[in-house]
Scaffold this active site. Structure first.
Site, PDB file in Angstrom:
ATOM      1  N   ASP A   1      -2.289   8.845   4.416  1.00 31.03           N
ATOM      2  CA  ASP A   1      -1.912  10.243   4.138  1.00 31.03           C
ATOM      3  C   ASP A   1      -1.540  10.475   2.676  1.00 31.03           C
ATOM      4  O   ASP A   1      -1.869  11.521   2.109  1.00 31.03           O
ATOM      5  CB  ASP A   1      -0.711  10.658   4.995  1.00 31.03           C
ATOM      6  CG  ASP A   1      -1.037  10.657   6.465  1.00 31.03           C
ATOM      7  OD1 ASP A   1      -2.236  10.639   6.802  1.00 31.03           O
ATOM      8  OD2 ASP A   1      -0.093  10.654   7.277  1.00 31.03           O
TER       9      ASP A   1
HETATM   10  P1  NAP Z   1      -0.132   6.363   6.911  1.00 34.55           P
HETATM   11  O1  NAP Z   1      -0.714   7.647   6.477  1.00 34.55           O
HETATM   12  O2  NAP Z   1       0.702   6.358   8.117  1.00 34.55           O
HETATM   13  O3  NAP Z   1      -1.372   5.358   7.073  1.00 34.55           O
HETATM   14  C1  NAP Z   1      -1.194   4.018   7.292  1.00 34.55           C
HETATM   15  C2  NAP Z   1      -2.568   3.390   7.475  1.00 34.55           C
HETATM   16  O4  NAP Z   1      -2.360   1.985   7.536  1.00 34.55           O
HETATM   17  C3  NAP Z   1      -3.252   3.777   8.770  1.00 34.55           C
HETATM   18  O5  NAP Z   1      -4.267   4.721   8.539  1.00 34.55           O
HETATM   19  C4  NAP Z   1      -3.788   2.447   9.350  1.00 34.55           C
HETATM   20  O6  NAP Z   1      -5.215   2.520   9.456  1.00 34.55           O
HETATM   21  C5  NAP Z   1      -3.382   1.421   8.304  1.00 34.55           C
HETATM   22  N1  NAP Z   1      -2.861   0.196   8.912  1.00 34.55           N
HETATM   23  C6  NAP Z   1      -2.009   0.067   9.944  1.00 34.55           C
HETATM   24  N2  NAP Z   1      -1.756  -1.229  10.192  1.00 34.55           N
HETATM   25  C7  NAP Z   1      -2.472  -1.939   9.280  1.00 34.55           C
HETATM   26  C8  NAP Z   1      -2.634  -3.319   9.026  1.00 34.55           C
HETATM   27  N3  NAP Z   1      -2.024  -4.246   9.757  1.00 34.55           N
HETATM   28  N4  NAP Z   1      -3.440  -3.690   8.010  1.00 34.55           N
HETATM   29  C9  NAP Z   1      -4.090  -2.768   7.259  1.00 34.55           C
HETATM   30  N5  NAP Z   1      -3.971  -1.431   7.461  1.00 34.55           N
HETATM   31  C10 NAP Z   1      -3.169  -1.031   8.472  1.00 34.55           C
HETATM   32  O7  NAP Z   1       0.736   5.679   5.755  1.00 34.55           O
HETATM   33  P2  NAP Z   1       1.148   6.198   4.321  1.00 34.55           P
HETATM   34  O8  NAP Z   1      -0.060   6.552   3.514  1.00 34.55           O
HETATM   35  O9  NAP Z   1       2.113   5.182   3.805  1.00 34.55           O
HETATM   36  O10 NAP Z   1       1.884   7.573   4.583  1.00 34.55           O
HETATM   37  C11 NAP Z   1       3.137   7.650   5.180  1.00 34.55           C
HETATM   38  C12 NAP Z   1       3.165   8.785   6.175  1.00 34.55           C
HETATM   39  O11 NAP Z   1       4.378   8.693   6.915  1.00 34.55           O
HETATM   40  C13 NAP Z   1       3.132  10.152   5.513  1.00 34.55           C
HETATM   41  O12 NAP Z   1       2.395  11.059   6.316  1.00 34.55           O
HETATM   42  C14 NAP Z   1       4.616  10.532   5.508  1.00 34.55           C
HETATM   43  O13 NAP Z   1       4.792  11.932   5.481  1.00 34.55           O
HETATM   44  C15 NAP Z   1       5.081   9.919   6.797  1.00 34.55           C
HETATM   45  N6  NAP Z   1       6.543   9.666   6.840  1.00 34.55           N
HETATM   46  C16 NAP Z   1       7.128   8.929   5.874  1.00 34.55           C
HETATM   47  C17 NAP Z   1       8.490   8.738   5.881  1.00 34.55           C
HETATM   48  C18 NAP Z   1       9.194   7.966   4.780  1.00 34.55           C
HETATM   49  O14 NAP Z   1      10.379   8.123   4.627  1.00 34.55           O
HETATM   50  N7  NAP Z   1       8.509   7.126   4.038  1.00 34.55           N
HETATM   51  C19 NAP Z   1       9.259   9.256   6.914  1.00 34.55           C
HETATM   52  C20 NAP Z   1       8.623   9.967   7.928  1.00 34.55           C
HETATM   53  C21 NAP Z   1       7.250  10.161   7.875  1.00 34.55           C
HETATM   54  P3  NAP Z   1      -5.995   1.591  10.504  1.00 34.55           P
HETATM   55  O15 NAP Z   1      -5.420   1.894  11.816  1.00 34.55           O
HETATM   56  O16 NAP Z   1      -7.416   1.961  10.340  1.00 34.55           O
HETATM   57  O17 NAP Z   1      -5.724   0.174  10.071  1.00 34.55           O
END
Ligand code: NAP
Length: 465
Positions: free
Chosen positions: A388
Site C-alpha cells: 500500500d
Molecule cells: P501492506 O500494504 O499490508 O502489504 C504487505 C505485503 O507484504 C502484502 O501485499 C504481501 O503480499 C506481502 N507479504 C506478506 N508476507 C510476506 C512474506 N513473508 N514475504 C514477502 N512478502 C510478504 O504493507 P505496507 O506497504 O507496509 O503498508 C502498511 C499498511 O498497513 C498501510 O495500508 C497502512 O495504512 C496500514 N496500517 C499501518 C499501521 C502502522 O502503524 N504502521 C497501522 C494500521 C494500519 P503477498 O501476500 O503477495 O506476499
C-alpha cells in the site's frame, strides 16, 4: 525532618518526575535518543512511586507490597514477549492501567457514598466509565492481535446506533448519580454498561486497524488516570495522565493522517475487509518476474539503491538478511538508503525498530518526505514486502480507498523490484498498478528466503566492482 519538610520534598520529587516524563516523550520521538527516553521515563516513574510511599496518608505498606509482588509477577513475563507481539502486549498494559484507574475510582465512590459531592461524583463517574470501557476494549484489541478472537471486523445492521445508545445509557446513569448520589444501586449498573460498551467499541474494528485503536485506547487510559489524579488530589497523576492521554491522541491523529483516514473511518469504517474489484472478477494481467540471479545482476550494476521495507519484511523477519544485502552492496560502492513510510508495517515505528534490531545505521533510514525527491535519481527501488505504501493509485485514482494517502514515489525510480510471495493485496485489500508497469520486476518468494538468495548470488558471483 518536620512533616512540612517531607511534604516539600514530595512536591519537589513530583515536579522532577513531571519534567522527566516530558523529557521522556521528547527523547522517545527519535530512534537516536529513544533509549535515553525510556530510561528517564523509568527513573521519573520510580521517583513518583517512591515519593508517594513517603506520603503521610500512606499508613500501611502490607497491601502495597502484596500488590507490588503480584504486579511484578505479571509484568516481568509480559516484558519478555517477542518483538512481533509488542502491539498486543501494549494493549494488555493499557487494559491493566485502565482497570486500576477504574478500581480506584470505584473504591473512592464506596468510601464516600452515599454523600458524594456532585463535582467529585462527576469526576469519579467519568473516570470509571472511561477506565471500564478502556479495560474491555483493550482486552478485545489484544485478543484480535493475538488472533484468539477473529481479526475481521464484526459488524451488523444498526450497530453504530446501538453502540452509541449503550454509551448514552452509561452517561445517563452517571448524570443521574451526580444528581442523586444516594441511588447507590445505579453505580454497579453504570460500570457493567461501560464494560459492555468497551467490547462493542472494538469488536467491529478490523485486526489491522488495531494499532490506531490501541493508540486511542492508550489516550483514554491516560485521560482516566488524569481524572483519577483530580479525584485523589494527586498533581503528578494529573500531569502524567494528561501527557499520556495527549500523546496517545496525537499519535492516533498522526497515524490516521498518514493513512489518509479520519477517526470516524477507523472507528466505524469496517476497513481491512477485502475489497472486491468493481466487476467482482479479478482480472489477470501479465507481470514481469525475475529470479534471484537476475535481481542480483541488476543490483550489482546499480550505483544508487533505495530499499523500501514493509509489512512483509516484518512477517518474514527478513531484516537480518536485508542487513547482509546492505553490507554487501555498500562494501561494493553502491549507495544504499532505506525509505521509511510513517505507516509501513502495522505499528508506528515498525520498520525503524526492525532495521535498528538488525543494526542498520539510523542515518540510512530516510523519512518519506526526504527520500521522495531522490527516487528519480535512483537506479533500483527494491521493495521488500511493502504494498500500500508504494501504490501510485493513491495519487491518481480518486475512487481508490487509499486516494490521497501520501506514498513513497518508487515508480519514479529507473527500475522497480518487488519482493512478495504472490499477487496478494496489502492491508487496504486493493490492487497495486505498480506491479504492471514496464519498469517493474516481480521477485516472487518469501522476503527472507528471496533476499537470502540474492545475497548468495551476489557473494557467489562476486562479479561487481
Ligand atoms: P501492506 O500494504 O499490508 O502489504 C504487505 C505485503 O507484504 C502484502 O501485499 C504481501 O503480499 C506481502 N507479504 C506478506 N508476507 C510476506 C512474506 N513473508 N514475504 C514477502 N512478502 C510478504 O504493507 P505496507 O506497504 O507496509 O503498508 C502498511 C499498511 O498497513 C498501510 O495500508 C497502512 O495504512 C496500514 N496500517 C499501518 C499501521 C502502522 O502503524 N504502521 C497501522 C494500521 C494500519 P503477498 O501476500 O503477495 O506476499
Amino acid at each position: 525532618m518536620t512533616p512540612g519538610d517531607v511534604q516539600q520534598l514530595i512536591d519537589f520529587s513530583y515536579i522532577a518526575a513531571a519534567i522527566g516524563f516530558i523529557l521522556a516523550l521528547k527523547w522517545l520521538s527519535s530512534p537516536v535518543s529513544a533509549m535515553r527516553g525510556v530510561l528517564i521515563g523509568e527513573i521519573a516513574s520510580g521517583v513518583a512511586v517512591v515519593a508517594t510511599l513517603f506520603d503521610p496518608q500512606v499508613t500501611e505498606y502490607k497491601w502495597i507490597l502484596i500488590a507490588l509482588i503480584i504486579g511484578a509477577g505479571v509484568g516481568v513475563p509480559l516484558g519478555m514477549v517477542k518483538m512481533t507481539a509488542v502491539p498486543q502486549r501494549t494493549a494488555l498494559s493499557h487494559a491493566f492501567g485502565a482497570l486500576s484507574a477504574a478500581l480506584i475510582g470505584i473504591a473512592e465512590y464506596y468510601v464516600a457514598a452515599p454523600n458524594v459531592p456532585k463535582f467529585e461524583m462527576g469526576e469519579i463517574g467519568l473516570e470509571v466509565i472511561i477506565g471500564s470501557l478502556t479495560f474491555t476494549g483493550s482486552l478485545i484489541a489484544a485478543g484480535k492481535l493475538q488472533e484468539i478472537l477473529p481479526q475481521r471486523p464484526i459488524t451488523y445492521k444498526g450497530q453504530n446506533f446501538f453502540s452509541l445508545s449503550v454509551l448514552a445509557a452509561a452517561i445517563g446513569l452517571m448524570v443521574t448519580l451526580v444528581v442523586h448520589p444516594e441511588y447507590t444501586q445505579l453505580f454497579p449498573i453504570m460500570i457493567v454498561v461501560a464494560l459492555i460498551f468497551g467490547i462493542m467499541l472494538v469488536t467491529p474494528i478490523g485486526g489491522a486497524d488495531m494499532p490506531t485503536v490501541i493508540s486511542l485506547l492508550n489516550s483514554y487510559a491516560g485521560f482516566s488516570a488524569a481524572l483519577l489524579g483530580f479525584v485523589l488530589n494527586s498533581k503528578v497523576l494529573v500531569v502524567a495522565g494528561a501527557l499520556d492521554g495527549a500523546s496517545g491522541f496525537i499519535l492516533s491523529v498522526v497515524m490516521c493522517k498518514a493513512m489518509n483516514r479520519s477517526f470516524t473511518n477507523v472507528l466505524f469504517g469496517g476497513f481491512g475487509q477485502i475489497h472486491v474489484s468493481a466487476t467482482g472478477v479479478k482480472e489477470e494481467r501479465p507481470v514481469r518476474s525475475a529470479t534471484p540471479e537476475e535481481a542480483a545482476a541488476i543490483l550489482s550494476a546499480a550505483s544508487k539503491v533505495v530499499i523500501v521495507p514493509g509489512y512483509g519484511m516484518a512477517v518474514a523477519q527478513a531484516q537480518h538478511k536485508v542487513r547482509e544485502l546492505y553490507d554487501y552492496l555498500t562494501k561494493h560502492g553502491v549507495d544504499v538508503k532505506f525509505a521509511i513510510h510513517p505507516v509501513a508495517g502495522r505499528m508506528p515505528g515498525h520498520m525503524n525498530v526492525l532495521l535498528a534490531e538488525a543494526d542498520i545505521p539510523y542515518d540510512k533510514l530516510i523519512d518519506m518526505e526526504d527520500i521522495n525527491g531522490e527516487f528519480p535519481q535512483t537506479d533500483v527501488a527494491l521493495i521488500i514486502g511493502a504494498n500500500d505504501v508504494t501504490n501510485p493509485a493513491a495519487r491518481t485514482d480518486n475512487t481508490s480507498p487509499i486516494y490521497g494517502m501520501p506514498i513513497l514515489d518508487v515508480d519514479k525510480a529507473r527500475t522497480v523490484m518487488v519482493i512478495k510471495r504472490g499477487m496478494g493485496a496489502g492491508f487496504a485489500g486493493i490492487e497495486n498498478p505498480l506491479y504492471y508497469m514496464d519498469k517493474t520486476l516481480m521477485l516472487f518468494g518469501d522476503a527472507k528466503g528471496f533476499v537470502g538468495n540474492i545475497v548468495r548470488e551476489l557473494s557467489g558471483g562476486g562479479s561487481h566492482g
